[in-house]
Write an enzyme that holds these catalytic residues in place. Sequence first.
Site, PDB file in Angstrom:
ATOM      1  N   GLY A  15      38.056 -26.786  43.985  1.00  0.00           N
ATOM      2  CA  GLY A  15      38.240 -25.937  42.811  1.00  0.00           C
ATOM      3  C   GLY A  15      37.614 -26.435  41.527  1.00  0.00           C
ATOM      4  N   SER A  16      36.551 -27.267  41.620  1.00  0.00           N
ATOM      5  CA  SER A  16      35.955 -27.738  40.366  1.00  0.00           C
ATOM      6  C   SER A  16      35.220 -26.596  39.659  1.00  0.00           C
ATOM      7  CB  SER A  16      35.038 -28.939  40.592  1.00  0.00           C
ATOM      8  OG  SER A  16      33.902 -28.581  41.322  1.00  0.00           O
TER       9      SER A  16
ATOM     10  N   HIS B  14      26.260 -20.694  44.821  1.00  0.00           N
ATOM     11  CA  HIS B  14      25.762 -21.323  46.044  1.00  0.00           C
ATOM     12  C   HIS B  14      24.937 -22.557  45.679  1.00  0.00           C
ATOM     13  CE1 HIS B  14      24.512 -21.588  50.206  1.00  0.00           C
ATOM     14  NE2 HIS B  14      23.296 -21.828  49.762  1.00  0.00           N
TER      15      HIS B  14
HETATM   16  C1  GRF Z   1      30.322 -25.854  45.562  1.00  0.00           C
HETATM   17  O1  GRF Z   1      29.229 -26.694  45.800  1.00  0.00           O
HETATM   18  C2  GRF Z   1      29.954 -24.410  45.773  1.00  0.00           C
HETATM   19  O2  GRF Z   1      28.638 -24.106  45.379  1.00  0.00           O
HETATM   20  C3  GRF Z   1      30.070 -24.300  47.270  1.00  0.00           C
HETATM   21  O3  GRF Z   1      31.211 -25.051  47.607  1.00  0.00           O
HETATM   22  C4  GRF Z   1      31.415 -26.053  46.620  1.00  0.00           C
HETATM   23  C5  GRF Z   1      32.791 -25.852  46.068  1.00  0.00           C
HETATM   24  O4  GRF Z   1      33.161 -26.836  45.140  1.00  0.00           O
HETATM   25  N1  GRF Z   1      30.102 -22.906  47.679  1.00  0.00           N
HETATM   26  P1  GRF Z   1      34.467 -26.656  44.269  1.00  0.00           P
HETATM   27  O5  GRF Z   1      35.606 -26.258  45.209  1.00  0.00           O
HETATM   28  O6  GRF Z   1      34.213 -25.589  43.246  1.00  0.00           O
HETATM   29  O7  GRF Z   1      34.719 -27.990  43.645  1.00  0.00           O
END
Ligand code: GRF
Length: 212
Positions: A12-13, A109
């Site tokens: 969830g960053s 993405h």
């Molecule tokens: C990110 O790299 C996003 O692009 C991909 O999954 C990852 C999720 O990271 N689809 P977070 O959960 O938002 O930290």
Amino acid sequence: MKRIVMLASGRGSNFQAVASAIARGMINGRCVGLIVDRRETLAAVRAEEFGIPVFTIDYSGFSTKGEYEEEVISTLRSLAPDLVVLAGYMKILGSSIIREYAGRIINIHPSLLPSFPGLDAQGQALAYGVKISGCTVHFVDEGTDSGPVILQRAVPVLDDDDPGSLAERILLEEHIALPEAVSLFCEDYLRILGRAVIRLDSDLHKERFRSA
Ligand code: GRF
């Protein structure tokens, strides 16, 4: 002010980057809910810290993908979002959801699309040997990572990168790109023309995110 619903599956960053930008007044919207597809996600913990309601729709609790999707769609309807943000949401959304919210769902993405769609984009980039990669925010259509591109940010790929180090470098750019794209949407600055997305924002709006 637009109603934003976010979907996430894990850390969830990216959710946090958008929630912080909202809290700092950089986005003309409010997050009315976070939907997570499994229990005990860090994304849900972060949402609680922001006082954002969390809806856990545990994928493993449904016998078919169709039933799971029905629950997601009825939760979405109850939240009446103007914008749905996929922020590290690891399921492919069904066509009924995509059609109902056409032009109102965006995804982040970790590659420069159309290169390296799908899973392990950073590993795919390293295996191909590209020298530049990055992230893409795009509208969601019925393909995999194939909808019109809103914005992209690039990073170098270094000789000694592994998928983890490349992912970290790209993630920093994701945390700028996603809030900026959400803000553009919430200000009604985006127009989809065929495959292209035209942005109508001002230099002042651009500056808000360049210096964030
Ligand atoms: C990110 O790299 C996003 O692009 C991909 O999954 C990852 C999720 O990271 N689809 P977070 O959960 O938002 O930290």
